[in-house]
Design an enzyme around this catalytic site. Structure first.
Site, PDB file in Angstrom:
ATOM      1  N   LYS A   1       0.844  -1.204   0.000  1.00 54.55           N
ATOM      2  CA  LYS A   1       0.000   0.000   0.000  1.00 54.55           C
ATOM      3  C   LYS A   1       0.881   1.255   0.000  1.00 54.55           C
ATOM      4  CE  LYS A   1      -3.814  -2.515   2.067  1.00 54.55           C
ATOM      5  NZ  LYS A   1      -4.566  -2.945   3.246  1.00 54.55           N
TER       6      LYS A   1
ATOM      7  N   GLN B   1      -4.827  -1.565   9.489  1.00 57.53           N
ATOM      8  CA  GLN B   1      -4.716  -2.914   8.916  1.00 57.53           C
ATOM      9  C   GLN B   1      -5.296  -3.943   9.879  1.00 57.53           C
ATOM     10  OE1 GLN B   1      -3.672  -3.458   5.795  1.00 57.53           O
ATOM     11  NE2 GLN B   1      -3.965  -5.661   5.951  1.00 57.53           N
TER      12      GLN B   1
ATOM     13  N   ASP C   1     -11.297   2.297   3.647  1.00 52.86           N
ATOM     14  CA  ASP C   1     -11.594   0.860   3.598  1.00 52.86           C
ATOM     15  C   ASP C   1     -13.096   0.611   3.442  1.00 52.86           C
ATOM     16  OD1 ASP C   1      -9.438  -0.977   3.815  1.00 52.86           O
ATOM     17  OD2 ASP C   1      -9.078  -0.355   5.887  1.00 52.86           O
TER      18      ASP C   1
END
Ligand code: GUN
Length: 260
Positions: free
Chosen positions: A31, A75, A98
């Protein structure tokens, strides 16, 4: 992007990782790399395993208020002592690239959203690229996680597919998967989908990322045998993963434009 920079806007993404999970480490590195390649700004917060819930929530609040950060990604999975739900609930929905916050999940359900969840949206792009019309097609999603299975089913439904979600308690799993025109495997078990479960010509999307004892990465689909009968199939690695990152970058760009 060039245009945005001329206007003094550099999209900024904060990536938070807690602990030492090796798979998470790889995802986070990818990422960060993508941000760099696209000229976006990124910050990484690598916190130790013993980070407390209060410390993590304080960081999220700080990032919510930070003007050069438009997207926040924590995460998952988090270490067991941390409460993922509370952490996600504390991310500003505008910065939730997200699309895990309940506000964004609800918007997706209704079909009126700003952000789509990264892996399912990346998969929809792959499906679009096959040129296959999803209307009325039998789509079977194996796995019901909040990250992949549930939102995946919703995005397929938005395209008027007929969607079945299978999970660990499903009876006749093999028969259900066998009638699918599109199979999305997100089970987390190496080589779970075998050739005898797949219809000739089906589109097979493999979300799995399993580490074998020999250290090799392996998907949820037995690629060697299923690739002989599938119409389309994604490899692991190099299939769904890069599409997840592409969507994340797109969401970060949207977030920057919306917060301008
Ligand atoms: N863990 C596995 N996939 C994802 C993802 O798309 N986002 C986050 N935050 N964690 C993950």
């Amino acid at each position: 992007m060039g245009n945005l920079k001329d206007k003094g806007l550099t999209p900024g993404l904060a990536v938070v990782i807690v602990g030492q999970d090796p798979a998470s480490r790889v995802y986070v590195n990818n990422k960060k790399k993508a941000c760099l390649e696209l000229g976006m700004y990124s910050e990484e917060y690598a916190l130790p395993e013993e980070t407390t819930q209060e410390e993590l929530l304080r960081l999220v609040q700080k990032l919510n208020a930070k003007e050069d950060i438009h997207g926040i990604l924590v995460q998952l999975p988090l270490p067991k002592h941390l409460d993922e739900k509370t952490v996600i609930n504390n991310i500003d929905p505008k910065k939730d690239v997200d699309a895990f916050h309940p506000v964004n999940v609800g918007k997706i359900m209704i079909g009126d959203y700003d952000y789509l969840p990264c892996t399912p949206a990346g998969i929809m792009e792959l499906l679009k690229d096959t040129g296959i019309d999803l209307i009325g097609k039998e789509c079977v999603v194996i796995g019901r996680s909040n990250i992949v299975g549930k939102p995946m089913a919703m995005l397929l439904l938005h395209q008027n597919a007929t969607v079945t979600i299978c999970h660990s308690k499903t009876r006749n799993l093999k028969e259900i998967v066998k009638r699918a025109d599109v199979v999305v495997a997100a089970v987390g078990r190496a080589n779970f989908v075998t050739a005898d479960m797949v219809k000739e010509g089906a589109v097979v999307i493999d979300v799995g990322m399993n580490r074998l004892e020999n250290g090799k990465l392996c998907g949820d689909v037995n690629f060697d045998e299923v690739s002989k009968i599938a119409g389309f199939i994604t490899p692991v690695p190099g299939g769904v993963g890069p599409m997840t990152i592409t969507t994340l970058m797109k969401n970060t760009l949207t977030a920057a434009q919306k917060q301008r």
